[in-house]
Design a protein around this motif. Structure first.
Motif, PDB file in Angstrom:
ATOM      1  N   ASP A   1      -1.408  11.926   2.402  1.00  0.00           N
ATOM      2  CA  ASP A   1      -1.368  11.052   3.589  1.00  0.00           C
ATOM      3  C   ASP A   1      -0.186  11.412   4.484  1.00  0.00           C
ATOM      4  O   ASP A   1      -0.328  11.536   5.710  1.00  0.00           O
ATOM      5  CB  ASP A   1      -1.244   9.578   3.176  1.00  0.00           C
ATOM      6  CG  ASP A   1      -2.484   9.034   2.504  1.00  0.00           C
ATOM      7  OD1 ASP A   1      -3.576   9.558   2.773  1.00  0.00           O
ATOM      8  OD2 ASP A   1      -2.349   8.088   1.708  1.00  0.00           O
TER       9      ASP A   1
ATOM     10  N   LYS B   1     -11.261   5.949  16.572  1.00  0.00           N
ATOM     11  CA  LYS B   1     -11.310   5.215  15.301  1.00  0.00           C
ATOM     12  C   LYS B   1     -10.653   3.838  15.398  1.00  0.00           C
ATOM     13  O   LYS B   1     -10.803   3.010  14.507  1.00  0.00           O
ATOM     14  CB  LYS B   1     -10.682   6.056  14.191  1.00  0.00           C
ATOM     15  CG  LYS B   1     -11.520   7.266  13.808  1.00  0.00           C
ATOM     16  CD  LYS B   1     -10.917   8.031  12.666  1.00  0.00           C
ATOM     17  CE  LYS B   1     -11.863   9.116  12.163  1.00  0.00           C
ATOM     18  NZ  LYS B   1     -12.214  10.097  13.195  1.00  0.00           N
TER      19      LYS B   1
ATOM     20  N   TYR C   1       0.854  -1.191   0.000  1.00  0.00           N
ATOM     21  CA  TYR C   1       0.000   0.000   0.000  1.00  0.00           C
ATOM     22  C   TYR C   1       0.889   1.240   0.000  1.00  0.00           C
ATOM     23  O   TYR C   1       1.752   1.395   0.871  1.00  0.00           O
ATOM     24  CB  TYR C   1      -0.916   0.014   1.231  1.00  0.00           C
ATOM     25  CG  TYR C   1      -1.881   1.188   1.274  1.00  0.00           C
ATOM     26  CD1 TYR C   1      -3.095   1.114   0.609  1.00  0.00           C
ATOM     27  CD2 TYR C   1      -1.566   2.351   1.964  1.00  0.00           C
ATOM     28  CE1 TYR C   1      -3.986   2.188   0.631  1.00  0.00           C
ATOM     29  CE2 TYR C   1      -2.441   3.421   1.994  1.00  0.00           C
ATOM     30  CZ  TYR C   1      -3.648   3.335   1.331  1.00  0.00           C
ATOM     31  OH  TYR C   1      -4.518   4.387   1.351  1.00  0.00           O
TER      32      TYR C   1
ATOM     33  N   HIS D   1      -5.903   8.906  11.913  1.00  0.00           N
ATOM     34  CA  HIS D   1      -6.145   9.120  10.494  1.00  0.00           C
ATOM     35  C   HIS D   1      -6.717   7.850   9.869  1.00  0.00           C
ATOM     36  O   HIS D   1      -6.367   6.737  10.261  1.00  0.00           O
ATOM     37  CB  HIS D   1      -4.844   9.488   9.772  1.00  0.00           C
ATOM     38  CG  HIS D   1      -4.150  10.662  10.376  1.00  0.00           C
ATOM     39  ND1 HIS D   1      -4.414  11.952  10.002  1.00  0.00           N
ATOM     40  CD2 HIS D   1      -3.209  10.729  11.369  1.00  0.00           C
ATOM     41  CE1 HIS D   1      -3.669  12.780  10.720  1.00  0.00           C
ATOM     42  NE2 HIS D   1      -2.925  12.062  11.553  1.00  0.00           N
ATOM     43  N   ILE D   2      -7.583   8.038   8.883  1.00  0.00           N
ATOM     44  CA  ILE D   2      -8.113   6.934   8.083  1.00  0.00           C
ATOM     45  C   ILE D   2      -7.438   6.994   6.719  1.00  0.00           C
ATOM     46  O   ILE D   2      -7.493   8.023   6.041  1.00  0.00           O
ATOM     47  CB  ILE D   2      -9.643   7.035   7.911  1.00  0.00           C
ATOM     48  CG1 ILE D   2     -10.325   7.138   9.269  1.00  0.00           C
ATOM     49  CG2 ILE D   2     -10.156   5.811   7.133  1.00  0.00           C
ATOM     50  CD1 ILE D   2     -10.037   5.986  10.198  1.00  0.00           C
TER      51      ILE D   2
ATOM     52  N   TYR E   1      -9.700  -0.396   9.454  1.00  0.00           N
ATOM     53  CA  TYR E   1     -10.714   0.595   9.813  1.00  0.00           C
ATOM     54  C   TYR E   1     -12.087  -0.062   9.812  1.00  0.00           C
ATOM     55  O   TYR E   1     -12.525  -0.621   8.803  1.00  0.00           O
ATOM     56  CB  TYR E   1     -10.696   1.764   8.826  1.00  0.00           C
ATOM     57  CG  TYR E   1     -11.826   2.752   9.034  1.00  0.00           C
ATOM     58  CD1 TYR E   1     -12.025   3.350  10.271  1.00  0.00           C
ATOM     59  CD2 TYR E   1     -12.685   3.068   7.986  1.00  0.00           C
ATOM     60  CE1 TYR E   1     -13.052   4.255  10.473  1.00  0.00           C
ATOM     61  CE2 TYR E   1     -13.721   3.980   8.171  1.00  0.00           C
ATOM     62  CZ  TYR E   1     -13.890   4.561   9.414  1.00  0.00           C
ATOM     63  OH  TYR E   1     -14.927   5.454   9.616  1.00  0.00           O
ATOM     64  N   GLU E   2     -12.764  -0.006  10.952  1.00  0.00           N
ATOM     65  CA  GLU E   2     -14.114  -0.556  11.074  1.00  0.00           C
ATOM     66  C   GLU E   2     -15.009   0.502  11.689  1.00  0.00           C
ATOM     67  O   GLU E   2     -14.711   1.038  12.761  1.00  0.00           O
ATOM     68  CB  GLU E   2     -14.101  -1.827  11.928  1.00  0.00           C
ATOM     69  CG  GLU E   2     -13.304  -2.970  11.308  1.00  0.00           C
ATOM     70  CD  GLU E   2     -13.414  -4.262  12.107  1.00  0.00           C
ATOM     71  OE1 GLU E   2     -14.302  -4.345  12.979  1.00  0.00           O
ATOM     72  OE2 GLU E   2     -12.605  -5.174  11.846  1.00  0.00           O
ATOM     73  N   SER E   3     -16.113   0.798  11.018  1.00  0.00           N
ATOM     74  CA  SER E   3     -17.046   1.817  11.499  1.00  0.00           C
ATOM     75  C   SER E   3     -18.411   1.196  11.766  1.00  0.00           C
ATOM     76  O   SER E   3     -18.702   0.080  11.321  1.00  0.00           O
ATOM     77  CB  SER E   3     -17.177   2.950  10.479  1.00  0.00           C
ATOM     78  OG  SER E   3     -17.683   2.448   9.254  1.00  0.00           O
TER      79      SER E   3
ATOM     80  N   THR F   1      -6.745   2.400   9.954  1.00  0.00           N
ATOM     81  CA  THR F   1      -6.676   3.453  10.959  1.00  0.00           C
ATOM     82  C   THR F   1      -5.245   3.558  11.452  1.00  0.00           C
ATOM     83  O   THR F   1      -4.627   2.550  11.804  1.00  0.00           O
ATOM     84  CB  THR F   1      -7.585   3.147  12.159  1.00  0.00           C
ATOM     85  OG1 THR F   1      -8.938   3.089  11.721  1.00  0.00           O
ATOM     86  CG2 THR F   1      -7.457   4.221  13.228  1.00  0.00           C
TER      87      THR F   1
ATOM     88  N   GLY G   1      -7.238   5.503   2.943  1.00  0.00           N
ATOM     89  CA  GLY G   1      -7.869   4.720   1.895  1.00  0.00           C
ATOM     90  C   GLY G   1      -9.121   3.991   2.326  1.00  0.00           C
ATOM     91  O   GLY G   1      -9.488   2.977   1.715  1.00  0.00           O
ATOM     92  N   ARG G   2      -9.788   4.473   3.379  1.00  0.00           N
ATOM     93  CA  ARG G   2     -10.982   3.815   3.932  1.00  0.00           C
ATOM     94  C   ARG G   2     -10.714   2.370   4.350  1.00  0.00           C
ATOM     95  O   ARG G   2     -11.628   1.572   4.493  1.00  0.00           O
ATOM     96  CB  ARG G   2     -12.148   3.856   2.928  1.00  0.00           C
ATOM     97  CG  ARG G   2     -12.602   5.246   2.559  1.00  0.00           C
ATOM     98  CD  ARG G   2     -13.783   5.211   1.612  1.00  0.00           C
ATOM     99  NE  ARG G   2     -14.214   6.535   1.256  1.00  0.00           N
ATOM    100  CZ  ARG G   2     -15.097   7.267   1.945  1.00  0.00           C
ATOM    101  NH1 ARG G   2     -15.625   6.763   3.034  1.00  0.00           N
ATOM    102  NH2 ARG G   2     -15.427   8.469   1.542  1.00  0.00           N
ATOM    103  N   ARG G   3      -9.427   2.060   4.542  1.00  0.00           N
ATOM    104  CA  ARG G   3      -9.054   0.686   4.882  1.00  0.00           C
ATOM    105  C   ARG G   3      -8.319   0.572   6.207  1.00  0.00           C
ATOM    106  O   ARG G   3      -8.430  -0.455   6.893  1.00  0.00           O
ATOM    107  CB  ARG G   3      -8.161   0.100   3.780  1.00  0.00           C
ATOM    108  CG  ARG G   3      -8.828  -0.059   2.430  1.00  0.00           C
ATOM    109  CD  ARG G   3      -7.809  -0.431   1.368  1.00  0.00           C
ATOM    110  NE  ARG G   3      -7.043  -1.604   1.716  1.00  0.00           N
ATOM    111  CZ  ARG G   3      -5.953  -2.008   1.068  1.00  0.00           C
ATOM    112  NH1 ARG G   3      -5.489  -1.304   0.051  1.00  0.00           N
ATOM    113  NH2 ARG G   3      -5.315  -3.099   1.440  1.00  0.00           N
TER     114      ARG G   3
END
Length: 356
Positions: free
Chosen positions: A276, A328, A270, A286-287, A306-308, A293, A289-291
């Motif tokens: 970033d 987060k 990645y 920070h989050i 990252y889990e919301s 934390t 790539g929506r993937r």
């Protein structure tokens, strides 16, 4: 078809005998290694140098079907491996759209990582050499990069969790071509190397090639010094992995912190964007790539998926608040009690988990 370049001996400063000197020769003899093999000048030279040194290896070839000769080159790689009783793994893919170079790199490293994991190879070998290193440095300078990025092509590296060696990194292209010529070793020529629509080719033909002709030895020494300086200036971040939690003690300076986080993600395939990296300098959470934390606190950096939208126990939420655990991070940690226990200990929590 296979060709041999019609090179003339030109009194180059690096004689043929020096080509026997490979970087990390001691590591090459550990177990069995996998050579990323295109059939071009550099990988063909490394193939034969490994044979000269009695190194146990196999080869992996990726066919992108971008040229009329692509299938011929794949068959040549298979035939060469059979000639020396080696295994040749091949992968066929067709990539469309923009940014071919980046997507091709990602595709082949996915293939190499799969092979390394499945067959237990100790190192992946790539045939990057000194000219490649100079071209990379020039491109990074024009992107406003710092020392770690400028030295992105290192002789010993990791990517996607696999160890990579680049044994030819101190040899220039002219010496490698002379080695093949004097040994009468055939290889393929990639016609796309002359296409200046590719960024690397533009830098190669306009800038790096003329410099290498006149300043090879000085450039080689400079890279040695730069790598030594980099090692002394940058502190290492050693990440520990528990379940899907990764954490490391923070270094004493921001440059080492950003480099350590960047290297962590790069080793897993990645790539952090410039945005970033600038955001991470501010610390906090920070989050990416929506993937992922990333939470940077006073003493440690924590990285989790990252889990919301996770419904959490009230006692868990309260304890996280008291321990100042990033909000987060909590979604992942709620379903990973072992990882949460590790963070609690790092935060100095003396009591058992309240929500157990």
């Amino acid at each position: 078809m296979h060709v041999s370049r019609n090179l003339q001996k030109n009194g180059h400063s690096q004689p043929l005998r020096a080509m026997s000197e490979l970087l990390h020769l001691d590591l090459l003899k550990e177990g069995k290694v996998l050579l990323a093999f295109s059939g071009g000048v550099d990988s063909t030279a490394l193939f034969h140098l490994l044979l000269d040194h009695g190194i146990a290896f196999d080869i992996a070839h990726v066919n992108y079907h971008t040229r009329d000769t692509s299938d011929t080159e794949e068959q040549s790689a298979i035939a060469l491996a059979e000639q020396y009783s080696l295994q040749c793994y091949t992968h066929s893919c067709r990539l469309s759209g923009s940014n071919f170079e980046s997507r091709a790199r990602d595709e082949r490293y996915r293939f190499f990582t799969y092979l390394m994991t499945k067959h237990g190879y100790t190192y992946l070998l790539t045939a990057h050499q000194l000219n490649d290193r100079l071209e990379w440095l020039m491109m990074q300078l024009c992107r406003g990069s710092g020392l770690p990025e400028i030295l992105g092509i290192r002789s010993l590296d990791t990517r996607n969790g696999i160890k990579i060696l680049r044994p030819l990194l101190e040899h220039d292209r002219e010496s490698i071509e002379a080695y093949l010529y004097e040994r009468n070793i055939s290889h393929h020529l990639d016609e796309s190397n002359s296409d200046e629509r590719y960024t690397r080719n533009f830098f190669r033909h306009r800038y790096s090639a003329p410099m290498m002709r006149d300043y090879t030895d000085a450039i080689r020494r400079s890279f040695r010094y730069l790598e030594e300086d980099s090692e002394s200036l940058l502190e290492t971040m050693n990440f520990t992995v528990i379940q899907e939690l990764s954490y490391a003690a923070n270094p004493s300076n921001m440059r080492s912190l950003i480099y350590g986080i960047d290297h962590f993600f790069k080793s897993r395939g990645y790539l952090l964007s410039k945005h970033d990296k600038e955001a991470l300098k501010r610390g906090g959470e920070h989050i990416l790539g929506r993937r992922f934390t990333v939470s940077i606190d006073t003493h440690y950096t924590f990285i989790t998926p990252y889990e919301s939208g996770v419904m959490m126990d009230k006692g868990f939420r309260e304890e996280c608040r008291e321990l100042k655990i990033s909000p987060k991070l909590r979604g992942y940690l709620y379903g990973a009690p072992h990882a949460y226990s590790v963070i609690r200990q790092l935060k100095g929590a003396p009591a058992p988990l309240r929500f157990d």
